[in-house]
Write an enzyme that holds these catalytic residues in place. Structure first.
Site, PDB file in Angstrom:
ATOM      1  N   ARG A  76     135.892-100.913 -65.364  1.00 25.53           N
ATOM      2  CA  ARG A  76     134.746-100.972 -66.256  1.00 25.53           C
ATOM      3  C   ARG A  76     134.465-102.434 -66.581  1.00 25.53           C
ATOM      4  NH1 ARG A  76     134.429-100.940 -72.177  1.00 25.53           N
ATOM      5  NH2 ARG A  76     132.331-100.323 -72.759  1.00 25.53           N
ATOM      6  N   HIS A 120     126.818-105.356 -73.026  1.00 25.89           N
ATOM      7  CA  HIS A 120     128.018-105.613 -73.832  1.00 25.89           C
ATOM      8  C   HIS A 120     127.783-106.908 -74.604  1.00 25.89           C
ATOM      9  CE1 HIS A 120     132.579-104.647 -74.096  1.00 25.89           C
ATOM     10  NE2 HIS A 120     132.339-105.594 -74.984  1.00 25.89           N
ATOM     11  N   GLU A 165     129.414-100.033 -77.724  1.00 29.27           N
ATOM     12  CA  GLU A 165     129.640-100.156 -79.162  1.00 29.27           C
ATOM     13  C   GLU A 165     128.433-100.645 -79.952  1.00 29.27           C
ATOM     14  OE1 GLU A 165     133.047-102.583 -79.950  1.00 29.27           O
ATOM     15  OE2 GLU A 165     134.429-101.200 -78.985  1.00 29.27           O
ATOM     16  N   ASN A 297     135.808 -95.974 -77.595  1.00 28.63           N
ATOM     17  CA  ASN A 297     136.702 -97.113 -77.738  1.00 28.63           C
ATOM     18  C   ASN A 297     137.468 -96.949 -79.033  1.00 28.63           C
ATOM     19  OD1 ASN A 297     135.363 -98.031 -75.505  1.00 28.63           O
ATOM     20  ND2 ASN A 297     134.439 -99.816 -76.495  1.00 28.63           N
ATOM     21  N   TYR A 299     140.641 -98.663 -81.518  1.00 28.49           N
ATOM     22  CA  TYR A 299     141.631 -99.706 -81.805  1.00 28.49           C
ATOM     23  C   TYR A 299     142.519 -99.369 -82.992  1.00 28.49           C
ATOM     24  CZ  TYR A 299     139.479-102.367 -78.181  1.00 28.49           C
ATOM     25  OH  TYR A 299     139.033-102.757 -76.949  1.00 28.49           O
ATOM     26  N   GLU A 363     137.924 -97.970 -73.883  1.00 31.28           N
ATOM     27  CA  GLU A 363     138.709 -99.148 -74.296  1.00 31.28           C
ATOM     28  C   GLU A 363     139.799 -98.696 -75.249  1.00 31.28           C
ATOM     29  OE1 GLU A 363     136.623-102.421 -76.186  1.00 31.28           O
ATOM     30  OE2 GLU A 363     135.037-102.362 -74.677  1.00 31.28           O
TER      31      GLU A 363
HETATM   32  C1  PNW Z   1     135.678-104.224 -78.906  1.00 27.29           C
HETATM   33  N1  PNW Z   1     136.253-103.818 -85.308  1.00 27.29           N
HETATM   34  O1  PNW Z   1     135.160-104.866 -80.028  1.00 27.29           O
HETATM   35  C2  PNW Z   1     134.855-104.769 -77.769  1.00 27.29           C
HETATM   36  O2  PNW Z   1     134.202-103.792 -77.006  1.00 27.29           O
HETATM   37  C3  PNW Z   1     135.583-105.737 -76.900  1.00 27.29           C
HETATM   38  O3  PNW Z   1     134.651-106.567 -76.274  1.00 27.29           O
HETATM   39  C4  PNW Z   1     136.606-106.491 -77.716  1.00 27.29           C
HETATM   40  O4  PNW Z   1     137.202-107.534 -77.006  1.00 27.29           O
HETATM   41  C5  PNW Z   1     137.646-105.473 -78.170  1.00 27.29           C
HETATM   42  O5  PNW Z   1     137.053-104.418 -78.874  1.00 27.29           O
HETATM   43  C6  PNW Z   1     138.766-106.045 -79.019  1.00 27.29           C
HETATM   44  O6  PNW Z   1     138.265-106.543 -80.235  1.00 27.29           O
HETATM   45  C7  PNW Z   1     135.503-104.560 -81.314  1.00 27.29           C
HETATM   46  O7  PNW Z   1     136.225-104.763 -86.111  1.00 27.29           O
HETATM   47  C8  PNW Z   1     135.259-105.528 -82.263  1.00 27.29           C
HETATM   48  O8  PNW Z   1     136.473-102.642 -85.681  1.00 27.29           O
HETATM   49  C9  PNW Z   1     135.508-105.269 -83.578  1.00 27.29           C
HETATM   50  C10 PNW Z   1     136.002-104.043 -83.958  1.00 27.29           C
HETATM   51  C11 PNW Z   1     136.239-103.060 -83.023  1.00 27.29           C
HETATM   52  C12 PNW Z   1     135.980-103.322 -81.681  1.00 27.29           C
END
Ligand code: PNW
Length: 457
Positions: A76, A120, A165, A297, A299, A363
């Site tokens: 991707r 993106h 996102e 995605n 995190y 992601e």
């Molecule tokens: C994603 N948050 O961004 C993006 O899709 C990527 O490009 C990035 O490198 C990756 O996560 C890691 O940060 C985010 O604050 C940016 O919740 C901020 C957040 C979540 C995802």
């Protein structure tokens, strides 16, 4: 070991154009909002810029060989709009398209399926100067750009993703201003959210039309960053904080895709702040047209309280309080708490509440304070552990009925981590940003091994 995933499950890794390509002024590419944002003093940690990044633009064949070595099924990546259509208007820049043409051929020759994302975050600066995503015209420009990409690459791309996102563009780009273009207005944020989704709808319709003419079907996807949150206590204000966060970050994007309407409670929350989503007739029909895949995605999860430390439920502006309360879990280098259980719960919920569309984790990954040895090798057991726990969560959600078909690690490489610059490393492959040498980390070996085991060879 990971149980409960079928041998047909797709294994991938993800990157994005601005974060890895470099070569920002080559072959006709012009500035994106991120090139501009990098020049704002203090905007990026360490004053880092994306000028060279991983130099992927010049090292692409070597990078595809690395992917092949890991055994990826899918890759991707994103297409840089300012490379393909500099300035965001007018004809295609064929030299910019040449790069993606070669990348896709290289991937196919390596047996890797290309999954491009059209957007993106690297909006052509000229479109930002004309108002950016809060300007409705940007959605139409996006559909034109999608057509140019399709015309050149559509014969080999089987899955097209429109946006990455949109919620992060809305909140970080137009509300808090910590991302490009660095604006801060709730009205702009609401308009940016809607016009991105309209762009998704318009581009999707355009691609469907072209594919029909060409007799060349493809899968249409969008990737959302979904943030699950839980209340700190059972107090009503904590549940309210969760409802608002879930509404603004998650349902604001999911509901129009599935139900052709914005969530009534979010519309009300916005109205209480004097803001309306600028919807016109027909917009929601376009946005809610069927998609073939949803990218998710993930995190971290957040525990929220509706009370400030001093006990008040309204902030200085009279807006309801939403306070992130740490739960004492281990954290990544981003200070994000590690919560694979929240991930399993989120995926299970999406499978139940937004059914009928195959799901892909597009992601997931973590930044850690990597310490390389003399050979530049990183023994990142922390990252491999993070990935193992989150992949296990995918298997749990599948068992609970979520139709999960694939998983992409964020990221293949250490790269330009937006406002954090190069200091935050998410890669399973280390990049030395002085020599640009790539060295697969322990986590890359672990991932390769996992892929082979689950696949059965
Ligand atoms: C994603 N948050 O961004 C993006 O899709 C990527 O490009 C990035 O490198 C990756 O996560 C890691 O940060 C985010 O604050 C940016 O919740 C901020 C957040 C979540 C995802």
């Amino acid at each position: 070991m990971i149980r409960g995933l079928p041998s047909s499950f797709l294994w991938g890794a993800a990157t994005s154009a601005y974060q890895i390509e470099g070569a920002v002024a080559e072959d006709g590419r012009t500035d994106s909002v991120w090139d501009t944002f990098c020049r704002v003093p203090g905007a990026i940690d360490g004053g880092d810029v994306g000028e060279t990044a991983c130099d992927h633009y010049h090292r692409m064949p070597e990078d595809v060989a690395l992917m092949k070595g890991i055994g990826l099924d899918v890759y991707r990546f994103s297409l840089a709009w300012p490379r393909i259509q500099p300035g965001g208007r007018g004809p295609a820049n064929e030299r910019g398209l040449d790069f993606y043409d070669r990348l896709i051929d290289e991937l196919l020759a390596a047996g890797i399926d290309p999954w491009p994302t059209l957007y993106h975050w690297d909006l052509p600066q000229e479109l930002e100067d004309a108002g950016g995503w809060p300007n409705r015209d940007t959605a139409h420009r996006f559909a034109d750009y999608a057509e140019l990409a399709y015309a050149r690459l559509g014969d080999r791309v089987k899955t097209w993703t429109t946006l990455n996102e949109p919620s992060v563009v809305t909140t970080h780009g137009y509300l808090s201003g910590v991302h490009a273009p660095g604006r801060r207005s709730l009205a702009d944020a609401a308009a940016a959210a809607h016009h991105q989704m309209l762009g998704h709808g318009l581009a999707g319709a355009r691609l469907r039309e072209l594919a029909e003419q060409a007799g060349n079907p493809f899968a249409l996807a969008i990737t959302l960053n979904l943030g699950p949150s839980t209340p700190e206590t059972d107090a009503p204000e904590d549940h309210e904080a969760v409802r608002r966060a879930d509404g603004f970050n998650n349902r604001l994007y999911l509901d129009p895709l599935w139900h052709k309407r914005y969530p009534a409670d979010v519309v009300e929350d916005l109205a209480a702040q004097g803001v309306t989503i600028p919807v016109q007739d027909g917009d929601l029909e376009l946005i809610g047209a069927p998609i073939d895949a949803l990218g998710i995605n993930f995190y971290f999860g957040m525990q929220l309280s509706g009370r400030a430390e001093d006990g008040s439920i309204l902030d200085a502006n009279g807006a309801p309080v939403s306070r992130h309360v740490l739960q004492g879990r281990p954290q990544t280098a981003m200070d994000w708490e590690i919560m694979p259980d929240d991930f399993a719960a989120l995926l299970t919920r999406v499978g139940r509440e937004y059914p009928g569309v195959p799901l892909y984790v597009t992601e997931n990954g973590a930044a850690f304070a990597d310490t390389p040895n003399e050979e530049d090798f990183v023994h990142d057991v922390d990252r491999a552990g993070y990935l193992a726990d989150h992949i296990a969560a995918v298997a749990v959600a599948r068992k609970e009925g979520a139709d999960l078909r694939g998983y992409f690690v964020w990221s293949l490489f250490d790269n330009f981590e937006w406002a954090y610059g190069y200091d935050k490393r998410f890669g399973i492959v280390r990049v030395d940003f002085d020599t640009l040498r790539r060295t697969p980390k322990h986590s890359a070996r672990w991932y390769a091994e996992t892929i082979r085991t689950v696949r059965g060879y």
